[in-house]
Design an enzyme around this catalytic site. Structure first.
Site, PDB file in Angstrom:
ATOM      1  CG  MET A   1      -1.906  -1.202   1.141  1.00 23.64           C
ATOM      2  SD  MET A   1      -3.460  -0.928   1.970  1.00 23.64           S
ATOM      3  CE  MET A   1      -2.908  -0.693   3.640  1.00 23.64           C
TER       4      MET A   1
ATOM      5  CG  LEU B   1       7.206   1.452  -0.921  1.00 21.19           C
ATOM      6  CD1 LEU B   1       7.961   1.112  -2.206  1.00 21.19           C
ATOM      7  CD2 LEU B   1       6.263   0.312  -0.539  1.00 21.19           C
ATOM      8  CG  HIS B   2       8.615   0.249   5.910  1.00 19.77           C
ATOM      9  ND1 HIS B   2       8.867  -1.097   5.926  1.00 19.77           N
ATOM     10  CD2 HIS B   2       7.290   0.393   6.166  1.00 19.77           C
ATOM     11  CE1 HIS B   2       7.752  -1.746   6.208  1.00 19.77           C
ATOM     12  NE2 HIS B   2       6.767  -0.869   6.344  1.00 19.77           N
TER      13      HIS B   2
ATOM     14  CG  HIS C   1       6.938  -2.022   2.105  1.00 18.31           C
ATOM     15  ND1 HIS C   1       6.873  -0.835   2.799  1.00 18.31           N
ATOM     16  CD2 HIS C   1       5.719  -2.602   2.223  1.00 18.31           C
ATOM     17  CE1 HIS C   1       5.657  -0.697   3.315  1.00 18.31           C
ATOM     18  NE2 HIS C   1       4.942  -1.749   2.983  1.00 18.31           N
TER      19      HIS C   1
ATOM     20  N   GLY D   1       4.892 -10.289   4.268  1.00 16.34           N
ATOM     21  CA  GLY D   1       5.659 -10.089   5.493  1.00 16.34           C
ATOM     22  C   GLY D   1       4.999 -10.764   6.686  1.00 16.34           C
ATOM     23  CD  GLN D   2       7.038 -13.933  11.621  1.00 11.44           C
ATOM     24  OE1 GLN D   2       8.117 -14.380  11.240  1.00 11.44           O
ATOM     25  NE2 GLN D   2       6.771 -13.673  12.894  1.00 11.44           N
TER      26      GLN D   2
ATOM     27  CG  MET E   1      11.064  -1.089   9.904  1.00  4.94           C
ATOM     28  SD  MET E   1      12.213  -1.309   8.542  1.00  4.94           S
ATOM     29  CE  MET E   1      13.740  -1.014   9.421  1.00  4.94           C
ATOM     30  CB  SER E   2       4.311  -0.265  10.575  1.00 10.49           C
ATOM     31  OG  SER E   2       3.021   0.145  10.202  1.00 10.49           O
TER      32      SER E   2
ATOM     33  NE  ARG F   1      -2.792   1.661   9.894  1.00  8.56           N
ATOM     34  CZ  ARG F   1      -3.009   0.667   9.040  1.00  8.56           C
ATOM     35  NH1 ARG F   1      -2.082  -0.268   8.883  1.00  8.56           N
ATOM     36  NH2 ARG F   1      -4.134   0.588   8.352  1.00  8.56           N
TER      37      ARG F   1
HETATM   38  P1  AMP Z   1       1.561  -2.903   3.502  1.00 10.53           P
HETATM   39  O1  AMP Z   1       2.082  -1.897   2.532  1.00 10.53           O
HETATM   40  O2  AMP Z   1       1.664  -2.471   4.918  1.00 10.53           O
HETATM   41  O3  AMP Z   1       0.205  -3.440   3.109  1.00 10.53           O
HETATM   42  O4  AMP Z   1       2.556  -4.143   3.424  1.00 10.53           O
HETATM   43  C1  AMP Z   1       2.908  -4.751   2.214  1.00 10.53           C
HETATM   44  C2  AMP Z   1       3.670  -6.015   2.531  1.00 10.53           C
HETATM   45  O5  AMP Z   1       4.848  -5.677   3.268  1.00 10.53           O
HETATM   46  C3  AMP Z   1       2.869  -6.993   3.380  1.00 10.53           C
HETATM   47  O6  AMP Z   1       3.111  -8.313   2.935  1.00 10.53           O
HETATM   48  C4  AMP Z   1       3.425  -6.755   4.758  1.00 10.53           C
HETATM   49  O7  AMP Z   1       3.302  -7.862   5.633  1.00 10.53           O
HETATM   50  C5  AMP Z   1       4.882  -6.470   4.441  1.00 10.53           C
HETATM   51  N1  AMP Z   1       5.517  -5.746   5.553  1.00 10.53           N
HETATM   52  C6  AMP Z   1       5.036  -4.667   6.207  1.00 10.53           C
HETATM   53  N2  AMP Z   1       5.855  -4.315   7.217  1.00 10.53           N
HETATM   54  C7  AMP Z   1       6.893  -5.193   7.199  1.00 10.53           C
HETATM   55  C8  AMP Z   1       8.055  -5.371   7.997  1.00 10.53           C
HETATM   56  N3  AMP Z   1       8.328  -4.577   9.031  1.00 10.53           N
HETATM   57  N4  AMP Z   1       8.899  -6.385   7.694  1.00 10.53           N
HETATM   58  C9  AMP Z   1       8.629  -7.220   6.655  1.00 10.53           C
HETATM   59  N5  AMP Z   1       7.535  -7.109   5.862  1.00 10.53           N
HETATM   60  C10 AMP Z   1       6.674  -6.110   6.125  1.00 10.53           C
END
Ligand code: AMP
Length: 284
Positions: free
Chosen positions: A30, A33-34, A37, A149-150, A188-189, A191
């Site tokens: 979404m 990015l960090h 991702h 991601g876990q 990492m997030s 948010r």
């Molecule tokens: P998102 O953009 O938050 O929907 O995440 C996209 C993908 O990145 C999903 O598969 C998440 O589980 C993964 N992801 C998010 N945060 C992390 C993290 N800290 N470490 C590894 N993968 C992540």
């Protein structure tokens, strides 16, 4: 990196690559990015000839409209990061590209027990929205490998179930990659960008509470460690939705441990307006 906004153009391009025998790895996101991702992009690049990433803030998975409105968007920086990571393709669809049938889309996915607990319970409709978007993205990209991601433990289980429900289990491998953390343990997030300085200082308490459970896990009654970990969050000003221990393979919630069962601890808690989630495998 090639950028596609339209599904038809993406599918045509990927079709040609597939005919040349290229294996496609896919990392849906979404945006905002960090390094978490980017670690998924790196994992995909290792095992596939083409890595596709998507950025789409999916309106159907936000049960809270305020959370959707405040979701961080950093598109220019994201494109830069993906270029640096040598990602081959970015799919950047509009809402109407993903949901042309927006008003009539009312498909239901039978997620069973998974949808009744934890994130499913506290975010009604969230996983149906996740399935809606991921099904559409997977149909368009048709990857051989999907990278998740876990960090979003239950989501990994939901998407794995989706691939089974859709009959894709044998053609699409779901690869679950470890959670990347900040030096103080905070997962990492995207948010995290919404945390102010004071909240950011408190935020690693969620990791400390999970680590407390991991370090103090004992055979028998699990209630005492859960209660203490919950208190650790409350003491730091969190409003927890839950902090739980569950079977690592089924997410069946556990109150007792036989000393052998593989367990995961999962938590979700608000720091003021921002809801954070995290998890740790307890005996992997
Ligand atoms: P998102 O953009 O938050 O929907 O995440 C996209 C993908 O990145 C999903 O598969 C998440 O589980 C993964 N992801 C998010 N945060 C992390 C993290 N800290 N470490 C590894 N993968 C992540």
């Amino acid at each position: 990196m090639v950028l596609f906004k339209k599904s038809a153009a993406l599918q045509k391009w990927l079709g040609k690559q597939r005919k040349k025998g290229k294996i496609i790895g896919f990392v849906p996101t979404m945006g905002a990015l960090h390094d978490g991702h980017l670690s998924l992009i790196e994992a995909s690049k290792k095992h596939n000839s083409i890595t596709v990433s998507s950025i789409f803030v999916n309106p159907t998975q936000f049960n809270d409209p305020a959370d959707f409105e405040k979701y961080p968007i950093t598109l220019e920086k994201d494109i830069q990061l993906l270029e640096q990571a040598d990602c081959d393709v970015l799919f950047l669809p509009s809402v109407s590209e993903i949901y042309p049938e927006w008003a009539t889309a009312n498909e239901q996915y039978d997620l069973g027990y998974l949808e009744t607990i934890l994130e499913g319970k506290y975010r009604p409709g969230h996983f149906q929205g996740v399935c809606k978007v991921v099904k559409r993205l997977l149909e368009k990209v048709q990857p051989g490998n999907l990278y998740l991601g876990q960090k979003d433990y239950q989501q990994c289980m939901v998407i794995t179930k989706l691939t089974e429900l859709m009959g894709w289990k044998n053609t699409m491998k779901v690869n679950i990659c470890p959670t990347l953390r900040e030096p103080d343990g905070l997962a990492m997030s995207s948010r995290n960008m919404r945390l102010d300085k004071e909240e950011r200082e408190k935020a690693p308490a969620i990791y400390r509470a999970l680590t407390y459970i991991k370090s103090n896990l004992q055979k028998g009654d699990l209630q005492p460690v859960k209660v203490k970990a919950l208190q650790m969050l409350v003491d730091q000003g969190f409003k927890p939705d839950y902090i739980e221990i569950a079977d690592a393979a089924t997410l069946q919630l556990s109150n007792e441990w036989d000393g052998r069962q593989k367990l995961v601890t999962v938590a979700a808690a608000f720091l003021n307006e921002v809801r954070l989630i995290d998890n740790l495998l307890l005996n992997d």
